[in-house]
Design a protein around this motif. Structure first.
Motif, mmCIF file in Angstrom:
data_model
loop_
_atom_site.group_PDB
_atom_site.id
_atom_site.type_symbol
_atom_site.label_atom_id
_atom_site.label_comp_id
_atom_site.label_asym_id
_atom_site.label_seq_id
_atom_site.Cartn_x
_atom_site.Cartn_y
_atom_site.Cartn_z
ATOM 1 N N THR A 27 19.444 5.567 -7.435
ATOM 2 C CA THR A 27 18.223 5.629 -6.582
ATOM 3 C C THR A 27 17.417 6.836 -6.787
ATOM 4 O OG1 THR A 27 19.370 6.388 -4.654
ATOM 5 C CG2 THR A 27 19.065 4.112 -5.010
ATOM 6 N N PHE A 28 18.067 7.937 -7.176
ATOM 7 C CA PHE A 28 17.146 9.481 -7.439
ATOM 8 C C PHE A 28 16.917 8.973 -8.802
ATOM 9 C CE2 PHE A 28 16.199 13.426 -6.850
ATOM 10 C CZ PHE A 28 16.205 14.060 -8.290
ATOM 11 N N PRO A 29 15.502 9.681 -9.227
ATOM 12 C CA PRO A 29 14.482 10.230 -8.296
ATOM 13 C C PRO A 29 13.542 9.508 -7.802
ATOM 14 C CG PRO A 29 13.992 10.537 -10.693
ATOM 15 C CD PRO A 29 15.226 9.603 -10.661
ATOM 16 N N THR A 30 13.582 8.096 -7.445
ATOM 17 C CA THR A 30 12.579 7.297 -6.856
ATOM 18 C C THR A 30 12.114 7.941 -5.517
ATOM 19 O OG1 THR A 30 14.089 5.675 -6.023
ATOM 20 C CG2 THR A 30 13.175 5.124 -8.197
ATOM 21 N N ASN A 31 10.825 8.137 -5.157
ATOM 22 C CA ASN A 31 10.677 9.049 -4.156
ATOM 23 C C ASN A 31 9.592 7.994 -3.329
ATOM 24 O OD1 ASN A 31 8.812 9.587 -6.163
ATOM 25 N ND2 ASN A 31 8.328 11.280 -4.930
ATOM 26 N N ILE A 32 9.203 7.002 -3.943
ATOM 27 C CA ILE A 32 8.004 6.106 -3.204
ATOM 28 C C ILE A 32 8.461 4.811 -3.137
ATOM 29 C CG2 ILE A 32 5.442 5.528 -3.281
ATOM 30 C CD1 ILE A 32 5.857 8.588 -3.128
ATOM 31 N N VAL A 33 8.272 4.417 -1.956
ATOM 32 C CA VAL A 33 8.641 2.853 -1.617
ATOM 33 C C VAL A 33 7.528 2.159 -1.048
ATOM 34 C CG1 VAL A 33 11.346 3.578 -1.585
ATOM 35 C CG2 VAL A 33 9.750 3.377 0.436
ATOM 36 N N GLY A 34 7.525 0.696 -1.239
ATOM 37 C CA GLY A 34 6.394 -0.088 -0.960
ATOM 38 C C GLY A 34 6.782 -1.501 -0.792
ATOM 39 N N TRP A 35 5.711 -2.094 -0.333
ATOM 40 C CA TRP A 35 5.856 -3.783 -0.232
ATOM 41 C C TRP A 35 4.364 -4.056 -0.758
ATOM 42 C CZ3 TRP A 35 9.997 -6.166 1.307
ATOM 43 C CH2 TRP A 35 10.944 -5.422 2.117
ATOM 44 N N PHE A 36 4.499 -5.265 -1.449
ATOM 45 C CA PHE A 36 3.574 -5.902 -1.834
ATOM 46 C C PHE A 36 3.678 -7.504 -1.542
ATOM 47 C CE2 PHE A 36 1.330 -3.136 -4.911
ATOM 48 C CZ PHE A 36 2.427 -2.046 -5.024
ATOM 49 N N ARG A 37 2.686 -8.170 -1.655
ATOM 50 C CA ARG A 37 2.747 -9.735 -1.422
ATOM 51 C C ARG A 37 1.975 -10.452 -2.460
ATOM 52 N NH1 ARG A 37 -0.386 -9.765 4.216
ATOM 53 N NH2 ARG A 37 -2.503 -9.786 3.402
ATOM 54 N N GLN A 38 2.457 -11.646 -2.737
ATOM 55 C CA GLN A 38 1.820 -12.457 -3.613
ATOM 56 C C GLN A 38 1.491 -14.062 -2.858
ATOM 57 O OE1 GLN A 38 3.196 -12.610 -7.559
ATOM 58 N NE2 GLN A 38 1.274 -13.455 -8.436
ATOM 59 N N ALA A 39 0.505 -14.715 -2.768
ATOM 60 C CA ALA A 39 0.252 -15.837 -2.030
ATOM 61 C C ALA A 39 0.240 -16.738 -3.332
ATOM 62 C CB ALA A 39 -1.097 -15.793 -1.407
ATOM 63 N N PRO A 40 0.151 -17.969 -3.294
ATOM 64 C CA PRO A 40 0.129 -18.885 -4.259
ATOM 65 C C PRO A 40 -1.419 -18.757 -4.938
ATOM 66 C CG PRO A 40 1.246 -19.989 -2.607
ATOM 67 C CD PRO A 40 0.817 -18.668 -1.965
ATOM 68 N N GLY A 41 -1.420 -18.850 -6.345
ATOM 69 C CA GLY A 41 -2.674 -18.890 -6.886
ATOM 70 C C GLY A 41 -3.633 -17.480 -6.833
ATOM 71 N N LYS A 42 -2.711 -16.381 -6.336
ATOM 72 C CA LYS A 42 -3.377 -15.151 -6.134
ATOM 73 C C LYS A 42 -2.626 -13.859 -6.809
ATOM 74 C CE LYS A 42 -5.915 -15.860 -1.757
ATOM 75 N NZ LYS A 42 -6.128 -15.459 -0.415
ATOM 76 N N GLU A 43 -3.326 -12.897 -7.082
ATOM 77 C CA GLU A 43 -2.628 -11.712 -7.736
ATOM 78 C C GLU A 43 -1.715 -11.047 -6.515
ATOM 79 O OE1 GLU A 43 -5.618 -10.677 -11.317
ATOM 80 O OE2 GLU A 43 -5.340 -9.188 -9.671
ATOM 81 N N ARG A 44 -0.692 -10.474 -7.208
ATOM 82 C CA ARG A 44 0.098 -9.464 -6.362
ATOM 83 C C ARG A 44 -0.712 -8.478 -5.726
ATOM 84 N NH1 ARG A 44 6.154 -8.294 -8.396
ATOM 85 N NH2 ARG A 44 5.845 -10.482 -8.658
ATOM 86 N N GLU A 45 -0.520 -8.207 -4.454
ATOM 87 C CA GLU A 45 -1.198 -7.401 -3.804
ATOM 88 C C GLU A 45 -0.605 -6.298 -3.036
ATOM 89 O OE1 GLU A 45 -4.227 -8.949 -0.982
ATOM 90 O OE2 GLU A 45 -2.576 -9.616 0.288
ATOM 91 N N PHE A 46 -1.247 -5.233 -2.784
ATOM 92 C CA PHE A 46 -0.550 -4.169 -2.220
ATOM 93 C C PHE A 46 -0.641 -4.417 -0.804
ATOM 94 C CE2 PHE A 46 0.722 0.227 -1.152
ATOM 95 C CZ PHE A 46 -0.218 0.712 0.235
ATOM 96 N N VAL A 47 0.674 -3.990 0.062
ATOM 97 C CA VAL A 47 0.634 -4.149 1.530
ATOM 98 C C VAL A 47 0.778 -2.467 2.084
ATOM 99 C CG1 VAL A 47 1.966 -5.045 3.518
ATOM 100 C CG2 VAL A 47 1.667 -6.271 1.379
#
Length: 123
Positions: A27-47
């Motif tokens: 897991t080192f050196p990853t230091n940024i964690v996040g969540w994204f989402r993708q609805a049907p027919g849409k691009e993946r977007e930042f949450v």
């Protein structure tokens, strides 16, 4: 780094869910964690995203005040607490991690991804 997301499900509008993402492997050196989402027919977007060892967080405007990203150091796990859920929050949610100097809303900036967990909000 391997990521495993869980916690999705079906909930009524106004309800809550808490997603979890566990990290294993190197897991080192990853230091940024996040969540994204993708609805049907849409691009993946930042949450949401946060710096692992600090307090800096960033949220999409559409979830500010309703969602909270947090982490548990000892468990190498981060969470997305989702409150006041709306039907438009329905999507597959993905956790992600990267190495960098700050949170990013661009999916291409994240090198590691979980498999996704479905969140469905009924009206």
């Amino acid at each position: 780094v391997q990521l495993q997301a869980s916690g999705g499900g079906l909930v009524q509008a106004g309800g809550s869910l808490k997603l979890s993402c566990g990290a294993s492997g190197r897991t080192f050196p990853t230091n940024i964690v996040g969540w994204f989402r993708q609805a049907p027919g849409k691009e993946r977007e930042f949450v949401a995203a946060r710096v692992w060892s600090g307090s800096l967080t960033n949220y999409a405007d559409s979830v500010k005040g309703r969602f909270t990203i947090s982490r548990h150091n000892a468990k190498n796990t981060w969470y997305l607490q989702m409150d006041l859920l709306k039907p438009e929050d329905t999507a597959v949610y993905y956790c992600a991690a990267r190495t960098g100097w700050g949170t990013s809303f661009k999916p291409d900036d994240y090198a590691y991804w979980g498999q996704g967990t479905q969140v469905t909000v009924s009206s």
